[in-house]
Design an enzyme around this catalytic site. Structure first.
Site, PDB file in Angstrom:
ATOM      1  N   THR A 156      -0.038   2.157   1.083  1.00  0.00           N
ATOM      2  CA  THR A 156      -0.172   2.746  -0.240  1.00  0.00           C
ATOM      3  C   THR A 156      -1.587   2.538  -0.754  1.00  0.00           C
ATOM      4  OG1 THR A 156       0.308   0.805  -1.621  1.00  0.00           O
ATOM      5  CG2 THR A 156       2.201   1.970  -0.685  1.00  0.00           C
ATOM      6  N   ASP A 157      -1.923   3.267  -1.800  1.00  0.00           N
ATOM      7  CA  ASP A 157      -3.117   2.920  -2.555  1.00  0.00           C
ATOM      8  C   ASP A 157      -2.702   1.866  -3.588  1.00  0.00           C
ATOM      9  OD1 ASP A 157      -5.707   2.890  -3.574  1.00  0.00           O
ATOM     10  OD2 ASP A 157      -5.881   5.065  -3.603  1.00  0.00           O
ATOM     11  N   TRP A 158      -3.614   1.494  -4.443  1.00  0.00           N
ATOM     12  CA  TRP A 158      -3.501   0.360  -5.353  1.00  0.00           C
ATOM     13  C   TRP A 158      -2.218   0.428  -6.206  1.00  0.00           C
ATOM     14  CZ3 TRP A 158      -6.997  -3.662  -5.450  1.00  0.00           C
ATOM     15  CH2 TRP A 158      -6.946  -4.542  -6.534  1.00  0.00           C
TER      16      TRP A 158
END
Length: 832
Positions: free
Chosen positions: A356-358
């Site tokens: 995932t991103d942040w």
């Protein structure tokens, strides 16, 4: 006339011609993966699926810290905090504010301060021994550290990982255009510059050097390349990709993956790194133009254009991919089994892992409202195909995912699949054998050799857009070498004239590229580079407009245009360095695409002096300048050219090197004419029969693929070897390119096609391949492309790839030639 044949096969087609698979399986490596997996407990497996931010494993202290509340207000407003949130924080004590914001790379202090970060080994021990965490990311406070600091931290992290788990950590950093977070390393031009070079070898070379310097500091995994097509100039991350075209992004991403990972992605050596191609996919197409907001795209656009670079990345063997934070047509990508599992893992047989991103799993319930709470969001994301959660500040992911497994809501098979993919990447990177690299064998870190490579890339990435009356190159009598100095002088003005921040852009020493001038002192600003080139006594610096470094990226100080106008009286030529300050992600959002009023007023005032003006555009996206472009004799777009961008600009302005770059995106003229070169033919409509005028002509400042040189090139004898073809054929397309000028030059040769009649509205034209050649004055070369006929197919209204019977035009330069498909073919497979 010397004639040379250049074979230039379409890289895209060369890959798709082979079986649609990614990295060949290595039986011995797979056996190691299975053996390790078989010994792991559920807790150990889930821990491998969590990635934490380094900041929670240490503490940032700020010496001599006294808070400036106006700076706090500005920072919070820049990051979109509400008025209520701002006022609440302003009521806190200094220490409370520091505890909240001190770890971030923002200036909230009065006077000079010193930030010191210290690793908490007890906390690290707990996170690895109890929670079995398998990955850590980021730099402390999102700011660059030294090689020695990195190696110290990496060794401790890996020692504890091997001690408690017997499995190494996979550490990741946003090394997007060089080693962002390592002091003393090499920063290359940003990806948009590389797109402008149309030279895939420069992309490969830069990635290879970045890999070497990353490993010198012990980092084995980089969140790059970025292939979010930059088709909307409002988007704040335009500069992080290779431009608006799918083929350019596809060929560049393949080149960069090879540079980063080496020739064998199953056995990546200690001088190469794993890639995380991002952000899968259509992240660069927000309907609002704002970062991390929804995209609404046709199925044809998604499959043909936005998916294509990621497909090529998968086939090239990218070890991992990072997922789009937003949604497509109402479906969050983190929740899409169709996109994550079917399209990528099943259809392409890609065996890497998805991260995932942040904190993006959280967004499924907090923002997207497709999950009722975090636990539900984890269930949706993991079952959709997410393998690793970048959940930067909490181990709650481990607790909730274990509950989901025990409740039967996430299967052990899905857990094993995710962990198998993560272990496979760690084995491919050689982390089990050598968890930490660096030290002996990395003596080239920050070397002159790498600096020369960055300079060359910058020189090939800067576009000459206008050169009225041949004002460029600047007369050699201006230079101190070889001619003696004359009385001619240059006024250098504009906010981008004398700082490195805007030349480096975001992801340069810090997240936003701000607060890092002290790390850039060895490099030349535009002012310093011009002084070196022409002599300091011949350069007058009077900026007229400057940026407010205590505010948002777009904030400017009170203009002093009168001072610049007065200084112009002493100058013969004016160079106006204008554009944007550095930014990335949400802080880079804008509400007005026009270049700032102050900067445009500066140029208008200087134009009244009658002195010739050269505009230097230093910007991450195309800001509208239609009212000042006519006032300039020359326009040069340097985008964001990195460490040696100013030196490259000086070399080009002086004519010591030649311009060869072309626009990687369409530069708009007006806000209501935002378009791309491959628009649908019906988007450009003038007067119809009768009196009604649709007024839908496409208006632009400069087209995609446009760029001038100090020499001229002539195209002739465009040929295709088949007047008629079928889907299984390969078309051989050739053209003669002659340098008709008086000096050597490089030319990017772009092959386009147009489908004249189709069952759905065809694109105006599509880039199908490109190459770049060098030609001496008077020299001719024949460029040959091998174009698989199936690459001319499109996705039909039924969602199927279709190549229809009918006429096509192939175009290179001012040449075009016709050919025809003799038999329609419709594919039942998702990829061809």
């Amino acid at each position: 006339m010397r004639k040379l044949m250049i074979a230039c096969g379409l890289a895209l087609a060369a890959m798709t011609a082979q079986a649609q698979t990614a990295i060949p399986r290595d039986a011995k490596l797979e056996a190691k993966v299975e053996k390790t997996l078989s010994k792991m407990t559920l807790d150990e497996k889930i821990g491998q699926m969590l990635e934490l931010n380094l900041d929670i494993i240490g503490k940032m202290t700020v010496e001599n810290a006294k808070v400036d509340r106006e700076k706090v207000r500005s920072v919070l407003q820049q990051y979109g905090r509400s008025t209520e949130e701002v006022e609440t924080m302003l009521k806190m004590t200094d220490q409370e504010i520091i505890d909240k914001l001190g770890a971030y790379p923002v200036d909230i202090y009065q006077g000079e301060t010193k930030r010191v970060w210290k690793l908490n080994e007890a906390m690290l021990d707990t996170l690895i021994s109890k929670w079995k965490v398998g990955s850590i990311l980021n730099a402390p406070g999102s700011s660059a550290a030294t090689v020695d600091q990195w190696l110290q931290w990496m060794r401790v992290i890996q020692e504890k990982s091997m001690k408690h788990l017997g499995i190494p950590d996979i550490y990741g950093l946003d090394h997007n255009h060089g080693v962002t977070y390592t002091i003393g390393g090499t920063l290359f031009p940003q990806p948009i510059n590389l797109g402008a070079t149309f030279n895939t070898e420069l992309a490969r070379m830069g990635a290879e050097i970045t890999a070497y310097e990353s490993r010198a500091a012990g980092c084995p995994w980089v969140y790059n390349p970025v292939v979010d097509l930059s088709r909307d100039p409002r988007w704040p991350r335009v500069w992080e990709s290779f431009g608006e075209d799918a083929i350019v992004n596809s060929k560049m991403v393949v080149a960069e993956i090879k540079g980063y990972q080496g020739d064998d992605p199953n056995h990546i050596d200690r001088y190469h790194v794993g890639t995380s191609t991002k952000h899968y996919f259509a992240y660069g197409a927000p309907w609002s133009g704002k970062d991390r907001t929804p995209a609404y795209l046709s199925p044809q656009m998604i499959r043909e254009k936005y998916f294509e670079p990621f497909k090529q990345a998968a086939l090239a063997g990218t070890l991992t991919m990072m997922v789009n934070s937003a949604s497509i047509n109402g479906v969050p990508v983190h929740a899409s089994y169709e996109y994550l599992t079917k399209w990528l893992k099943e259809d392409l047989q890609w065996d890497g892992f998805l991260v995932t991103d942040w904190a993006d799993i959280n967004n499924l319930f907090s923002r997207e409202k497709v999950a009722k709470d975090k636990k539900d969001a984890i269930r949706i994301a993991i079952n959709a195909g997410i393998d690793m959660s970048m959940d930067p500040y909490s181990v709650e992911f481990c607790i909730l995912l274990k509950e989901l497994v025990n409740e039967g809501k996430v299967s052990m098979a899905r857990i094993d699949d995710a962990v198998r993919r993560i272990l496979r990447a760690k084995y491919r990177l050689g982390l089990f054998e050598e968890p930490t690299t660096g030290g002996k064998g990395f003596e080239k870190f920050g070397s002159d050799e790498f600096a020369a490579a960055s300079l060359r890339a910058a020189e090939e990435s800067i576009v000459l857009l206008k050169n009225e009356g041949g004002i460029l190159p600047l007369n050699t009598s201006l230079t101190s070498h070889p001619s003696p100095l004359t009385s001619k002088k240059i006024l250098l003005t504009g906010p981008n004239a004398n700082q490195m921040r805007c030349l480096h852009g975001g992801w340069s020493y810090t997240w936003q590229g701000s607060r890092a001038e002290n790390l850039s002192e060895k490099y030349n600003t535009i002012y310093e580079a011009l002084c070196n080139k022409y002599g300091k006594e011949n350069i007058i610096l009077e900026q007229g407009v400057t940026y407010n470094e205590n505010g948002a990226y777009y904030d400017e100080n009170a203009p002093e245009i009168d001072k610049a106008v007065a200084a112009a009286a002493q100058a013969d030529i004016i160079i106006a360095a204008i554009g944007e300050n550095s930014y990335t992600e949400t802080p880079g959002n804008l509400t007005d695409l026009w270049l700032s009023e102050n900067q445009r007023n500066l140029v208008k005032a200087l134009a009244k002096t009658g002195k010739p003006i050269i505009l230097v555009l230093n910007e991450g996206r195309p800001r509208l300048i239609a009212d000042i472009e006519p006032l300039a004799k020359a326009v040069v777009d340097i985008f964001i050219p990195g460490n040696y961008g100013a030196d490259a600009l000086a070399n080009l302005l002086a004519g010591e090197t030649n311009f060869s770059a072309k626009m990687p995106y369409t530069y708009p003229r007006e806000i209501n004419s935002l378009n791309t070169y491959d628009y649908k033919v019906s988007e450009e409509v003038g007067t119809m029969e009768g009196a009604y005028n649709y007024d839908a002509k496409v208006s632009l400042q400069w087209p995609f693929g446009y760029g001038l040189s100090y020499t001229t090139f002539e195209y002739a004898n465009l040929k295709v070897d088949k007047a008629s073809f079928t889907a299984d054929d390969i078309l051989t397309v050739s053209v003669d390119v002659k340098n008709t000028g008086s000096r050597a030059g490089k030319e990017a040769v772009l092959l386009y096609s147009s489908d004249l009649i189709a069952s759905i509205v065809p694109d105006n034209k599509r880039l199908r391949d490109f190459t770049k050649i060098s030609l001496e004055a008077g020299e001719t070369k024949t460029v040959t492309f091998q174009l698989p006929a199936k690459s001319l197919a499109f996705v039909g209204a039924d969602g199927k790839w279709t190549l229809e019977e009918g006429d096509f035009l192939l175009k290179i330069g001012n040449q075009q030639v016709g050919t025809a498909c003799s038999k329609t073919k419709i594919w039942d497979t998702p990829n061809i």
